[in-house]
Design a protein around this motif. Structure first.
Motif, mmCIF file in Angstrom:
data_model
loop_
_atom_site.group_PDB
_atom_site.id
_atom_site.type_symbol
_atom_site.label_atom_id
_atom_site.label_comp_id
_atom_site.label_asym_id
_atom_site.label_seq_id
_atom_site.Cartn_x
_atom_site.Cartn_y
_atom_site.Cartn_z
ATOM 1 N N SER A 135 0.845 -1.189 0.000
ATOM 2 C CA SER A 135 0.000 0.000 0.000
ATOM 3 C C SER A 135 0.874 1.230 0.000
ATOM 4 N N SER A 136 0.246 2.367 -0.162
ATOM 5 C CA SER A 136 0.989 3.624 -0.199
ATOM 6 C C SER A 136 1.409 4.000 1.214
ATOM 7 N N ILE A 137 2.694 3.778 1.528
ATOM 8 C CA ILE A 137 3.194 4.035 2.875
ATOM 9 C C ILE A 137 3.136 5.520 3.203
ATOM 10 N N ARG A 138 3.427 6.350 2.255
ATOM 11 C CA ARG A 138 3.452 7.791 2.526
ATOM 12 C C ARG A 138 2.062 8.316 2.879
ATOM 13 N N ILE A 139 1.054 7.854 2.148
ATOM 14 C CA ILE A 139 -0.316 8.289 2.439
ATOM 15 C C ILE A 139 -0.745 7.798 3.815
ATOM 16 N N GLN A 140 -0.410 6.561 4.140
ATOM 17 C CA GLN A 140 -0.764 6.010 5.441
ATOM 18 C C GLN A 140 -0.054 6.758 6.557
ATOM 19 N N THR A 141 1.223 7.096 6.329
ATOM 20 C CA THR A 141 1.981 7.806 7.358
ATOM 21 C C THR A 141 1.412 9.200 7.584
ATOM 22 N N THR A 142 1.026 9.882 6.509
ATOM 23 C CA THR A 142 0.419 11.203 6.646
ATOM 24 C C THR A 142 -0.879 11.129 7.451
ATOM 25 N N ALA A 143 -1.696 10.131 7.145
ATOM 26 C CA ALA A 143 -2.949 9.956 7.886
ATOM 27 C C ALA A 143 -2.673 9.629 9.353
ATOM 28 N N MET A 144 -1.635 8.801 9.594
ATOM 29 C CA MET A 144 -1.269 8.455 10.963
ATOM 30 C C MET A 144 -0.859 9.693 11.752
ATOM 31 N N ILE A 145 -0.054 10.537 11.142
ATOM 32 C CA ILE A 145 0.401 11.757 11.818
ATOM 33 C C ILE A 145 -0.786 12.631 12.214
ATOM 34 N N GLU A 146 -1.747 12.789 11.318
ATOM 35 C CA GLU A 146 -2.916 13.614 11.620
ATOM 36 C C GLU A 146 -3.725 13.037 12.768
ATOM 37 N N GLU A 147 -3.859 11.719 12.825
ATOM 38 C CA GLU A 147 -4.608 11.088 13.914
ATOM 39 C C GLU A 147 -3.876 11.257 15.245
ATOM 40 N N ASN A 185 -7.618 5.015 34.697
ATOM 41 C CA ASN A 185 -8.237 3.903 35.413
ATOM 42 C C ASN A 185 -8.849 2.851 34.494
ATOM 43 N N THR A 186 -8.321 2.754 33.270
ATOM 44 C CA THR A 186 -8.713 1.676 32.366
ATOM 45 C C THR A 186 -7.530 0.720 32.223
ATOM 46 N N PRO A 187 -7.770 -0.519 31.785
ATOM 47 C CA PRO A 187 -6.694 -1.529 31.777
ATOM 48 C C PRO A 187 -5.463 -1.163 30.960
ATOM 49 N N LEU A 188 -5.611 -0.336 29.910
ATOM 50 C CA LEU A 188 -4.489 -0.075 28.995
ATOM 51 C C LEU A 188 -3.855 1.296 29.173
ATOM 52 N N HIS A 189 -4.363 2.121 30.077
ATOM 53 C CA HIS A 189 -3.879 3.508 30.130
ATOM 54 C C HIS A 189 -2.468 3.620 30.675
ATOM 55 N N ASP A 190 -2.046 2.681 31.503
ATOM 56 C CA ASP A 190 -0.724 2.753 32.137
ATOM 57 C C ASP A 190 0.316 2.085 31.244
ATOM 58 N N GLY A 191 1.320 2.812 30.827
ATOM 59 C CA GLY A 191 2.346 2.273 29.938
ATOM 60 C C GLY A 191 2.329 2.990 28.598
ATOM 61 N N ALA A 192 3.065 2.449 27.654
ATOM 62 C CA ALA A 192 3.225 3.098 26.351
ATOM 63 C C ALA A 192 2.404 2.412 25.275
ATOM 64 N N LEU A 193 1.948 3.199 24.330
ATOM 65 C CA LEU A 193 1.320 2.697 23.118
ATOM 66 C C LEU A 193 2.383 2.686 22.030
ATOM 67 N N VAL A 194 2.562 1.556 21.342
ATOM 68 C CA VAL A 194 3.616 1.429 20.336
ATOM 69 C C VAL A 194 3.000 1.294 18.947
ATOM 70 N N ILE A 195 3.499 2.108 18.032
ATOM 71 C CA ILE A 195 3.042 2.089 16.640
ATOM 72 C C ILE A 195 4.149 1.528 15.763
ATOM 73 N N ARG A 196 3.793 0.549 14.952
ATOM 74 C CA ARG A 196 4.731 -0.038 13.994
ATOM 75 C C ARG A 196 4.048 -0.145 12.637
ATOM 76 N N GLU A 197 4.720 0.367 11.614
ATOM 77 C CA GLU A 197 4.227 0.263 10.240
ATOM 78 C C GLU A 197 2.787 0.750 10.135
ATOM 79 N N ASN A 198 2.525 1.925 10.732
ATOM 80 C CA ASN A 198 1.227 2.579 10.658
ATOM 81 C C ASN A 198 0.105 1.737 11.262
ATOM 82 N N LYS A 199 0.435 0.961 12.270
ATOM 83 C CA LYS A 199 -0.529 0.174 13.020
ATOM 84 C C LYS A 199 -0.248 0.327 14.511
ATOM 85 N N ILE A 200 -1.312 0.339 15.313
ATOM 86 C CA ILE A 200 -1.121 0.281 16.761
ATOM 87 C C ILE A 200 -0.869 -1.181 17.114
ATOM 88 N N LYS A 201 0.385 -1.501 17.366
ATOM 89 C CA LYS A 201 0.751 -2.892 17.608
ATOM 90 C C LYS A 201 0.441 -3.338 19.033
#
Length: 294
Positions: free
Chosen positions: A126-138, A189-205
């Protein structure tokens, strides 16, 4: 020019037969069998490389290949002492590889067991550049809202250096990126709020991941665990970290062991565009990323 036909007047069929006999093929079936055999081996090696590149073990493999090449050159140049040391190191490393790569080997076998046959031939691009631009905006949209509500957040964007160990320390998501999902993950106070969110290849891994903390003694005492973790991961990889302070709502950007604080949505967008879209020299350090204590 009459001599030209004589130059090219040779028995092509006989030449091919000589080549086939020299290699050891006795029939066309042997040729097909050899091509099939080589193809299988090449594809297995390709899949192994893909599995290894998911973690920082890839850096270790490149180091081992470098040692092997230097060892071979030292043998040719008759550098006996160097060759002896490197050869001994390679023999010891061959045993240590099994121990060093145990998590990758186990994970690779598990992945092969879970994979369907069709997954081995999925080369969709897929178009990595388009996906990356959309990711940045989000990301900018999410950080803006999180900053407005003083909701703490820590986002890591993987680049060239793979951080599979970090990803595996959290909860696997492998989901598309949206500002709403990012904001929901960091709700207190939700199960996932503590810690880091990691993004790889325009996906929340993964979310709720554990990061190494920085040992930099020059950091401001105002910085908490999130900021120290954001710096820590950028010191051991080329990842980008974004922090939203829970106390002040300020947005910070970490890269190459440096931290820039008090970013606006516009400057955050520019920083992400610079390093994810326009950066052709990832190892170049800019003054923008110096640690600021204010």
């Amino acid at each position: 020019m009459e001599f030209l036909p004589g130059i090219f007047n040779f028995d092509i069929h006989g030449l091919l037969n000589n080549i086939v006999n020299y290699i050891g093929f006795e029939s066309p079936l042997d040729v097909i069998r050899a091509i099939f055999d080589i193809g299988i081996v090449a594809y297995v090696i390709y899949r192994i490389i893909l599995l290894v590149k998911e973690t920082r073990a890839w850096q270790l493999i490149k180091g081992l290949l470098f040692i092997a090449i230097v060892s071979y050159l030292s043998k040719i140049l008759k550098l006996d002492t160097v060759n002896y040391i490197l050869t001994s190191a390679i023999q010891i490393t061959a045993i240590a590889v099994v121990v060093l790569f145990q998590p990758e080997l186990r994970r690779g076998l598990e992945q092969i067991g879970r994979s369907k046959f069709s997954d081995f031939f999925n080369f969709e691009e897929s178009s990595i550049r388009i996906q990356t631009t959309a990711m940045i905006e989000e990301i900018v949209k999410a950080c803006t809202e999180l900053a407005r509500t003083n909701t703490g957040a820590l986002i890591v964007i993987e680049r060239e250096t793979k951080i599979g160990e970090i990803i595996n320390s959290g909860i696997q998501l492998n989901s598309s990126i949206s500002a709403e999902l990012i904001m929901n993950i960091f709700v207190p106070n939700t199960p996932l709020h503590d810690g880091a969110l990691v993004i790889r290849e325009n996906k929340i891994k993964s979310a709720s991941c554990f990061l190494p903390l920085t040992d930099n003694p020059n950091l401001s005492k105002e910085l908490g665990t999130r900021h120290r973790a954001a710096l820590g991961i950028t010191e051991v990889s080329d990842s980008i970290s974004i922090v939203v302070s829970e106390e002040t709502g300020k947005i910070s950007f970490a890269l190459n062991g440096g931290l820039t604080r008090n970013l606006t949505p516009d400057t955050l967008r520019k920083a992400l565009n610079k390093n994810l879209l326009d950066d052709t020299t990832p190892n170049k350090k800019l003054n923008l990323w110096k640690v600021k204590s204010k």
